[in-house]
Design a protein around this motif. Structure first.
Motif, PDB file in Angstrom:
ATOM      1  N   VAL A  51      54.187  49.282 -24.592  1.00  0.00           N
ATOM      2  CA  VAL A  51      55.216  48.245 -24.544  1.00  0.00           C
ATOM      3  C   VAL A  51      56.232  48.555 -23.445  1.00  0.00           C
ATOM      4  O   VAL A  51      56.711  47.667 -22.746  1.00  0.00           O
ATOM      5  N   VAL A  52      56.556  49.835 -23.288  1.00  0.00           N
ATOM      6  CA  VAL A  52      57.544  50.245 -22.292  1.00  0.00           C
ATOM      7  C   VAL A  52      56.941  51.307 -21.384  1.00  0.00           C
ATOM      8  O   VAL A  52      56.445  52.336 -21.851  1.00  0.00           O
ATOM      9  N   CYS A  53      56.987  51.039 -20.078  1.00  0.00           N
ATOM     10  CA  CYS A  53      56.576  51.999 -19.054  1.00  0.00           C
ATOM     11  C   CYS A  53      57.812  52.301 -18.208  1.00  0.00           C
ATOM     12  O   CYS A  53      58.418  51.388 -17.639  1.00  0.00           O
ATOM     13  N   LEU A  54      58.178  53.569 -18.134  1.00  0.00           N
ATOM     14  CA  LEU A  54      59.383  53.976 -17.398  1.00  0.00           C
ATOM     15  C   LEU A  54      59.008  54.989 -16.331  1.00  0.00           C
ATOM     16  O   LEU A  54      58.422  56.027 -16.628  1.00  0.00           O
ATOM     17  N   GLU A  55      59.358  54.674 -15.085  1.00  0.00           N
ATOM     18  CA  GLU A  55      59.174  55.617 -13.985  1.00  0.00           C
ATOM     19  C   GLU A  55      60.538  56.112 -13.532  1.00  0.00           C
ATOM     20  O   GLU A  55      61.420  55.321 -13.199  1.00  0.00           O
ATOM     21  N   VAL A  56      60.692  57.414 -13.501  1.00  0.00           N
ATOM     22  CA  VAL A  56      61.934  58.040 -13.051  1.00  0.00           C
ATOM     23  C   VAL A  56      61.775  58.407 -11.579  1.00  0.00           C
ATOM     24  O   VAL A  56      60.816  59.080 -11.202  1.00  0.00           O
ATOM     25  N   GLY A  57      62.721  57.963 -10.758  1.00  0.00           N
ATOM     26  CA  GLY A  57      62.644  58.234  -9.326  1.00  0.00           C
ATOM     27  C   GLY A  57      61.531  57.450  -8.662  1.00  0.00           C
ATOM     28  O   GLY A  57      60.580  58.012  -8.111  1.00  0.00           O
ATOM     29  N   SER A  58      61.650  56.135  -8.684  1.00  0.00           N
ATOM     30  CA  SER A  58      60.527  55.266  -8.293  1.00  0.00           C
ATOM     31  C   SER A  58      60.294  55.156  -6.793  1.00  0.00           C
ATOM     32  O   SER A  58      59.209  54.761  -6.367  1.00  0.00           O
ATOM     33  N   GLY A  59      61.292  55.467  -5.967  1.00  0.00           N
ATOM     34  CA  GLY A  59      61.087  55.386  -4.519  1.00  0.00           C
ATOM     35  C   GLY A  59      60.639  54.012  -4.072  1.00  0.00           C
ATOM     36  O   GLY A  59      61.331  53.013  -4.247  1.00  0.00           O
ATOM     37  N   SER A  60      59.424  53.923  -3.545  1.00  0.00           N
ATOM     38  CA  SER A  60      58.889  52.656  -3.027  1.00  0.00           C
ATOM     39  C   SER A  60      58.454  51.703  -4.125  1.00  0.00           C
ATOM     40  O   SER A  60      58.237  50.520  -3.866  1.00  0.00           O
ATOM     41  N   GLY A  61      58.264  52.216  -5.337  1.00  0.00           N
ATOM     42  CA  GLY A  61      57.746  51.373  -6.422  1.00  0.00           C
ATOM     43  C   GLY A  61      56.237  51.367  -6.502  1.00  0.00           C
ATOM     44  O   GLY A  61      55.652  50.672  -7.346  1.00  0.00           O
ATOM     45  N   CYS A  62      55.575  52.166  -5.668  1.00  0.00           N
ATOM     46  CA  CYS A  62      54.117  52.179  -5.604  1.00  0.00           C
ATOM     47  C   CYS A  62      53.483  52.567  -6.945  1.00  0.00           C
ATOM     48  O   CYS A  62      52.513  51.955  -7.387  1.00  0.00           O
ATOM     49  N   VAL A  63      54.046  53.581  -7.611  1.00  0.00           N
ATOM     50  CA  VAL A  63      53.437  54.090  -8.836  1.00  0.00           C
ATOM     51  C   VAL A  63      53.546  53.079  -9.973  1.00  0.00           C
ATOM     52  O   VAL A  63      52.572  52.821 -10.700  1.00  0.00           O
ATOM     53  N   SER A  64      54.711  52.466 -10.140  1.00  0.00           N
ATOM     54  CA  SER A  64      54.864  51.471 -11.209  1.00  0.00           C
ATOM     55  C   SER A  64      54.001  50.245 -10.958  1.00  0.00           C
ATOM     56  O   SER A  64      53.438  49.666 -11.893  1.00  0.00           O
ATOM     57  N   ALA A  65      53.886  49.841  -9.699  1.00  0.00           N
ATOM     58  CA  ALA A  65      53.013  48.711  -9.377  1.00  0.00           C
ATOM     59  C   ALA A  65      51.560  49.049  -9.685  1.00  0.00           C
ATOM     60  O   ALA A  65      50.794  48.195 -10.146  1.00  0.00           O
ATOM     61  N   PHE A  66      51.176  50.301  -9.476  1.00  0.00           N
ATOM     62  CA  PHE A  66      49.817  50.729  -9.786  1.00  0.00           C
ATOM     63  C   PHE A  66      49.594  50.751 -11.298  1.00  0.00           C
ATOM     64  O   PHE A  66      48.537  50.335 -11.786  1.00  0.00           O
ATOM     65  N   ALA A  67      50.595  51.226 -12.037  1.00  0.00           N
ATOM     66  CA  ALA A  67      50.490  51.211 -13.498  1.00  0.00           C
ATOM     67  C   ALA A  67      50.302  49.784 -14.002  1.00  0.00           C
ATOM     68  O   ALA A  67      49.504  49.527 -14.915  1.00  0.00           O
ATOM     69  N   ALA A  68      51.009  48.843 -13.387  1.00  0.00           N
ATOM     70  CA  ALA A  68      50.865  47.439 -13.775  1.00  0.00           C
ATOM     71  C   ALA A  68      49.484  46.908 -13.431  1.00  0.00           C
ATOM     72  O   ALA A  68      48.945  46.051 -14.144  1.00  0.00           O
TER      73      ALA A  68
END
Length: 222
Positions: free
Chosen positions: A45-62
């Protein structure tokens, strides 16, 4: 194979202020892809990235979970990174909500035992502690790599917050290098927080021996 998120909207001028995805980013993407089926079964339900920088990792998780499957939250001390993360979300068709704060900031209370996937590619390069402190206070790009003593100053602070954030079946993914003391990190998390750590992935990249550690709750079996 899940494609790397589209970052074509970020230009060289952006990377003067925001950490450009590199081998430490890509090993985290690869670890998440290897765990993709398990992560989908988790139905986070909740995905949290600490220190996201470019946002690449969260976009990949999505890309793994689906753009509307979870609430994608990120934090960063760098306002340029927050803007880049949000833009990367738009570029890849996912709503990422960046928060300008250090580590988990105000989310510690609001997300107590509610985070299903916690992601952190920390500043892990060993530097003088004063250099790490200055980078964290100024919120500039050095905050993406200056890690202080043994590269662990920032990571150590976050490690003490993980247990209070993770949901019952939550997973914490941490990027580290050999100099950070991989076994000592795992031992500490187990003895102090009852979180079981294991190496999800490791590889050498240039002069670095990179690791992705995966932490989960140690459930007692009766």
């Amino acid at each position: 194979m899940i494609p790397t998120p589209d970052l074509s909207h970020l230009k060289s001028k952006d990377y003067r202020h925001v950490y450009e995805p590199a081998e430490d980013t890509f090993i985290l993407l690869d670890a998440l892809e290897e765990d993709a089926d398990e992560l989908r079964r988790l139905r986070p339900v909740v995905c949290l990235e600490v220190g996201s920088g470019s946002g690449c990792v969260s976009a990949f998780a999505a890309a793994i979970l689906g753009p509307s499957a979870s609430l994608y939250l990120t934090t960063d001390i760098n306002p340029h990174a927050c803007r880049s993360t949000q833009a990367t979300g738009r570029q890849n068709g996912v709503a990422i909500e960046p928060i300008l704060t250090s580590l988990c900031g105000p989310l510690q209370v609001r997300l107590r035992h509610a985070v299903d996937i916690l992601l952190f590619n920390p500043p892990y390069v060993p530097t003088e502690p004063t250099e790490a402190d200055e980078a964290q206070h100024t919120g500039n790009i050095a905050g993406a790599w200056a890690g202080g003593y043994e590269g662990m100053d920032v990571t150590t602070t976050l490690l003490d917050q993980v247990e209070s954030l993770l949901s019952d079946e939550g997973r914490f993914y941490l990027v580290a290098v050999k100099q950070n003391g991989i076994q000592s990190i795992c031992d500490r998390m187990l003895t102090q927080h009852r979180l079981k750590g294991e190496v999800a992935l490791q590889r050498r990249a240039g002069g670095e021996h990179l690791f992705v550690l995966r932490f989960t709750r140690q459930h007692s079996h009766t």
